[in-house]
Design a protein around this motif. Structure first.
Motif, PDB file in Angstrom:
ATOM      1  N   LYS A  91       0.833  -1.196   0.000  1.00  0.00           N
ATOM      2  CA  LYS A  91       0.000   0.000   0.000  1.00  0.00           C
ATOM      3  C   LYS A  91       0.873   1.255   0.000  1.00  0.00           C
ATOM      4  O   LYS A  91       0.637   2.208  -0.766  1.00  0.00           O
ATOM      5  CB  LYS A  91      -0.910  -0.023   1.225  1.00  0.00           C
ATOM      6  CG  LYS A  91      -1.934   1.087   1.295  1.00  0.00           C
ATOM      7  CD  LYS A  91      -2.843   0.874   2.512  1.00  0.00           C
ATOM      8  CE  LYS A  91      -3.870   1.989   2.634  1.00  0.00           C
ATOM      9  NZ  LYS A  91      -4.760   1.765   3.809  1.00  0.00           N
ATOM     10  N   ALA A  92       1.914   1.242   0.829  1.00  0.00           N
ATOM     11  CA  ALA A  92       2.841   2.377   0.876  1.00  0.00           C
ATOM     12  C   ALA A  92       3.576   2.522  -0.448  1.00  0.00           C
ATOM     13  O   ALA A  92       3.784   3.645  -0.937  1.00  0.00           O
ATOM     14  CB  ALA A  92       3.827   2.183   2.022  1.00  0.00           C
ATOM     15  N   ARG A  93       3.960   1.408  -1.052  1.00  0.00           N
ATOM     16  CA  ARG A  93       4.670   1.454  -2.337  1.00  0.00           C
ATOM     17  C   ARG A  93       3.789   2.060  -3.424  1.00  0.00           C
ATOM     18  O   ARG A  93       4.249   2.858  -4.250  1.00  0.00           O
ATOM     19  CB  ARG A  93       5.093   0.038  -2.728  1.00  0.00           C
ATOM     20  CG  ARG A  93       5.935  -0.055  -4.002  1.00  0.00           C
ATOM     21  CD  ARG A  93       7.269   0.588  -3.827  1.00  0.00           C
ATOM     22  NE  ARG A  93       8.116   0.393  -5.003  1.00  0.00           N
ATOM     23  CZ  ARG A  93       9.221   1.073  -5.238  1.00  0.00           C
ATOM     24  NH1 ARG A  93       9.640   2.000  -4.378  1.00  0.00           N
ATOM     25  NH2 ARG A  93       9.943   0.851  -6.318  1.00  0.00           N
ATOM     26  N   LEU A  94       2.502   1.677  -3.443  1.00  0.00           N
ATOM     27  CA  LEU A  94       1.585   2.230  -4.429  1.00  0.00           C
ATOM     28  C   LEU A  94       1.440   3.744  -4.272  1.00  0.00           C
ATOM     29  O   LEU A  94       1.324   4.474  -5.258  1.00  0.00           O
ATOM     30  CB  LEU A  94       0.210   1.558  -4.291  1.00  0.00           C
ATOM     31  CG  LEU A  94       0.100   0.102  -4.769  1.00  0.00           C
ATOM     32  CD1 LEU A  94      -1.258  -0.479  -4.377  1.00  0.00           C
ATOM     33  CD2 LEU A  94       0.299  -0.014  -6.270  1.00  0.00           C
ATOM     34  N   PRO A 134       3.175   2.702  -9.718  1.00  0.00           N
ATOM     35  CA  PRO A 134       3.547   2.069 -10.980  1.00  0.00           C
ATOM     36  C   PRO A 134       2.571   2.468 -12.082  1.00  0.00           C
ATOM     37  O   PRO A 134       1.503   3.037 -11.809  1.00  0.00           O
ATOM     38  CB  PRO A 134       3.419   0.579 -10.663  1.00  0.00           C
ATOM     39  CG  PRO A 134       2.324   0.526  -9.648  1.00  0.00           C
ATOM     40  CD  PRO A 134       2.472   1.778  -8.815  1.00  0.00           C
ATOM     41  N   GLU A 135       2.933   2.179 -13.312  1.00  0.00           N
ATOM     42  CA  GLU A 135       2.000   2.410 -14.426  1.00  0.00           C
ATOM     43  C   GLU A 135       0.808   1.461 -14.358  1.00  0.00           C
ATOM     44  O   GLU A 135      -0.268   1.772 -14.871  1.00  0.00           O
ATOM     45  CB  GLU A 135       2.715   2.226 -15.771  1.00  0.00           C
ATOM     46  CG  GLU A 135       3.343   3.493 -16.321  1.00  0.00           C
ATOM     47  CD  GLU A 135       4.543   3.924 -15.472  1.00  0.00           C
ATOM     48  OE1 GLU A 135       4.726   5.146 -15.310  1.00  0.00           O
ATOM     49  OE2 GLU A 135       5.280   3.057 -14.966  1.00  0.00           O
ATOM     50  N   LEU A 136       1.019   0.295 -13.715  1.00  0.00           N
ATOM     51  CA  LEU A 136      -0.010  -0.733 -13.727  1.00  0.00           C
ATOM     52  C   LEU A 136       0.194  -1.676 -12.548  1.00  0.00           C
ATOM     53  O   LEU A 136       1.321  -1.994 -12.183  1.00  0.00           O
ATOM     54  CB  LEU A 136       0.074  -1.534 -15.046  1.00  0.00           C
ATOM     55  CG  LEU A 136      -1.001  -2.573 -15.337  1.00  0.00           C
ATOM     56  CD1 LEU A 136      -2.350  -1.892 -15.576  1.00  0.00           C
ATOM     57  CD2 LEU A 136      -0.620  -3.406 -16.563  1.00  0.00           C
ATOM     58  N   ARG A 189      -8.399  -6.610  -2.215  1.00  0.00           N
ATOM     59  CA  ARG A 189      -8.194  -5.503  -1.265  1.00  0.00           C
ATOM     60  C   ARG A 189      -7.134  -4.541  -1.792  1.00  0.00           C
ATOM     61  O   ARG A 189      -7.266  -3.325  -1.683  1.00  0.00           O
ATOM     62  CB  ARG A 189      -7.769  -6.053   0.099  1.00  0.00           C
ATOM     63  CG  ARG A 189      -8.870  -6.762   0.858  1.00  0.00           C
ATOM     64  CD  ARG A 189      -8.368  -7.256   2.198  1.00  0.00           C
ATOM     65  NE  ARG A 189      -7.938  -6.150   3.031  1.00  0.00           N
ATOM     66  CZ  ARG A 189      -6.841  -6.179   3.789  1.00  0.00           C
ATOM     67  NH1 ARG A 189      -6.048  -7.236   3.781  1.00  0.00           N
ATOM     68  NH2 ARG A 189      -6.523  -5.136   4.543  1.00  0.00           N
ATOM     69  N   LEU A 190      -6.070  -5.106  -2.371  1.00  0.00           N
ATOM     70  CA  LEU A 190      -5.010  -4.254  -2.905  1.00  0.00           C
ATOM     71  C   LEU A 190      -5.505  -3.490  -4.134  1.00  0.00           C
ATOM     72  O   LEU A 190      -5.151  -2.313  -4.336  1.00  0.00           O
ATOM     73  CB  LEU A 190      -3.786  -5.105  -3.262  1.00  0.00           C
ATOM     74  CG  LEU A 190      -2.504  -4.320  -3.556  1.00  0.00           C
ATOM     75  CD1 LEU A 190      -2.023  -3.585  -2.313  1.00  0.00           C
ATOM     76  CD2 LEU A 190      -1.416  -5.262  -4.068  1.00  0.00           C
ATOM     77  N   ALA A 191      -6.332  -4.136  -4.947  1.00  0.00           N
ATOM     78  CA  ALA A 191      -6.897  -3.464  -6.126  1.00  0.00           C
ATOM     79  C   ALA A 191      -7.736  -2.266  -5.714  1.00  0.00           C
ATOM     80  O   ALA A 191      -7.750  -1.237  -6.404  1.00  0.00           O
ATOM     81  CB  ALA A 191      -7.741  -4.463  -6.923  1.00  0.00           C
ATOM     82  N   LYS A 192      -8.429  -2.375  -4.596  1.00  0.00           N
ATOM     83  CA  LYS A 192      -9.232  -1.261  -4.096  1.00  0.00           C
ATOM     84  C   LYS A 192      -8.354  -0.055  -3.766  1.00  0.00           C
ATOM     85  O   LYS A 192      -8.696   1.098  -4.061  1.00  0.00           O
ATOM     86  CB  LYS A 192     -10.010  -1.704  -2.857  1.00  0.00           C
ATOM     87  CG  LYS A 192     -11.002  -0.684  -2.353  1.00  0.00           C
ATOM     88  CD  LYS A 192     -11.826  -1.259  -1.200  1.00  0.00           C
ATOM     89  CE  LYS A 192     -12.879  -0.263  -0.742  1.00  0.00           C
ATOM     90  NZ  LYS A 192     -13.708  -0.827   0.359  1.00  0.00           N
TER      91      LYS A 192
END
Length: 380
Positions: free
Chosen positions: A80-83, A88-90, A102-105
């Protein structure tokens, strides 16, 4: 496209293999695309930088999840912190729906596109989840042809890329070659017994299959029986069972694909092994047996026309299914005996299985790579 970065999350050995194929194919087309994420050894070898090892998410069962909850939560917080800090582009999510949705959310809220590879089994139970998934992902890549319609009806962009199983199964040996390797006479009837790869499956299905082999041996005295053993734990269970059951001409082997290739027919516990056997082209009987309580619950939760994956892919019954009370030695021996006694029945089954093999597609990793690259280029 220099410097473009993709975050990939795969949570177990099968996801690691699938993601690795995707990564390799993307890098063949666009070598400068960089990958990082939750990665196993196959993904690392393909060029993915591991932020966390995938085995930290490879947890099965409620008690195991509870025991490792702190570890899983730590991985989630780190991603989550990295996002947020280095978007990233994707984001490419591979299977592992409990974690990945959950991560996609999180990614969706941050405006990061999400491609999901290997759909949760919404076709089997809780079909309403497809709408929730559609709100969280930009594109779903499915590995079974019948999944496409579910997402199209919900308005979710979807691509059937084919089944990665095709890439995992190497060139199958000819039957004569497989039999020679196992030390089985070339003209003898051969039956493969595939109880499953887990200790619990062998405890449940082993007695059924070994007793069926005893019964078949009475009818076909020259028949040989091959049973693949997946590791020491399964081997110990089999040793115990063989003190009670004594099938004739019995061969313990290590490779299920070679066992299936050598056989005229096979009895296979429901799961991925039914598709593997279909790809090999060996006529099969599908077995499915659970504890009474689990089966009662499954009947009420799971809504599919067939139990065996091979039949779901075919859209009809190309392999007989023996479910619960029908999955008994006498019925198993009867169905296998039909194949052994009737060459035309075996040939009809092989034609049907060739159709299943064709349905599973070709080069799924390459097709998945094109979907991923389409989204990266779009972001560019």
């Amino acid at each position: 496209m220099g410097g473009r970065r993709v975050l990939v999350v795969a949570g177990e050995a099968s996801g690691d293999r699938i993601a690795a194929g995707l990564i390799r194919e993307v890098r063949v087309r666009e070598p400068e695309v960089r990958f990082e994420g939750v990665a196993g050894p196959a993904m690392e070898a393909a060029g993915c930088r591991p932020l966390y090892p995938s085995d930290r998410l490879a947890v099965v069962g409620l008690t195991e999840v509870l025991r490792h909850f702190g570890d899983i939560r730590q991985v989630f917080k780190g991603l989550k912190a990295r996002l947020r800090e280095a978007p990233p582009e994707l984001l490419v999510c591979v299977d592992a729906p409990d974690f990945n949705l959950r991560l996609a959310k999180v990614a969706r809220k941050l405006g990061i596109p999400v491609v999901y590879y290997v759909s949760p089994q919404v076709w089997a139970w809780r079909r309403g989840r497809v709408h929730k998934i559609g709100r969280l992902v930009d594109h779903m890549m499915v590995i079974f042809p019948f999944e496409t319609e579910l997402y199209e009806e919900a308005g979710v962009p979807v691509t059937y890329v084919g089944n990665p199983l095709i890439e995992r199964i190497p060139a199958v040996p000819e039957q004569a070659e497989a039999r020679a390797a196992l030390g089985v006479p070339g003209e003898a009837p051969v039956v493969a017994l595939l109880p499953g790869s887990r200790r619990s499956e062998v405890l449940r299905m082993g007695p059924v299959l070994l007793r069926a082999a005893e019964l078949l041996g009475e009818r076909f005295p020259d028949a040989h029986f091959v049973l693949p053993v997946a590791g020491p734990a399964v081997g110990e269970v089999l040793d115990e069972l063989l003190t009670e059951y004594r099938p004739p001409n019995f061969h313990r082997v290590t490779d299920s694909l070679s066992a299936a290739a050598a056989a005229d027919c096979a009895a296979v516990t429901s799961g991925t092994a039914t598709l593997e056997t279909a790809v090999v082209g060996t006529p099969l009987v599908v077995l499915y047996k659970l504890s009474p309580v689990t089966f009662w619950l499954a009947q009420r939760l799971i809504k599919v026309p067939h139990i065996g994956m091979v039949n779901l892919v075919a859209g009809r019954e190309v392999a007989p299914e023996l479910i619960q009370d029908d999955a008994e030695p006498e019925r198993v021996a009867e169905e296998l005996g039909r194949y052994l006694a009737d060459p035309e029945a075996r040939e009809r089954a092989r034609r049907d299985l060739a159709g299943v093999r064709a349905t599973l597609g070709e080069n799924p990793s390459a097709r998945a790579a094109e979907v991923v690259l389409g989204h990266i280029r779009q972001e560019g």
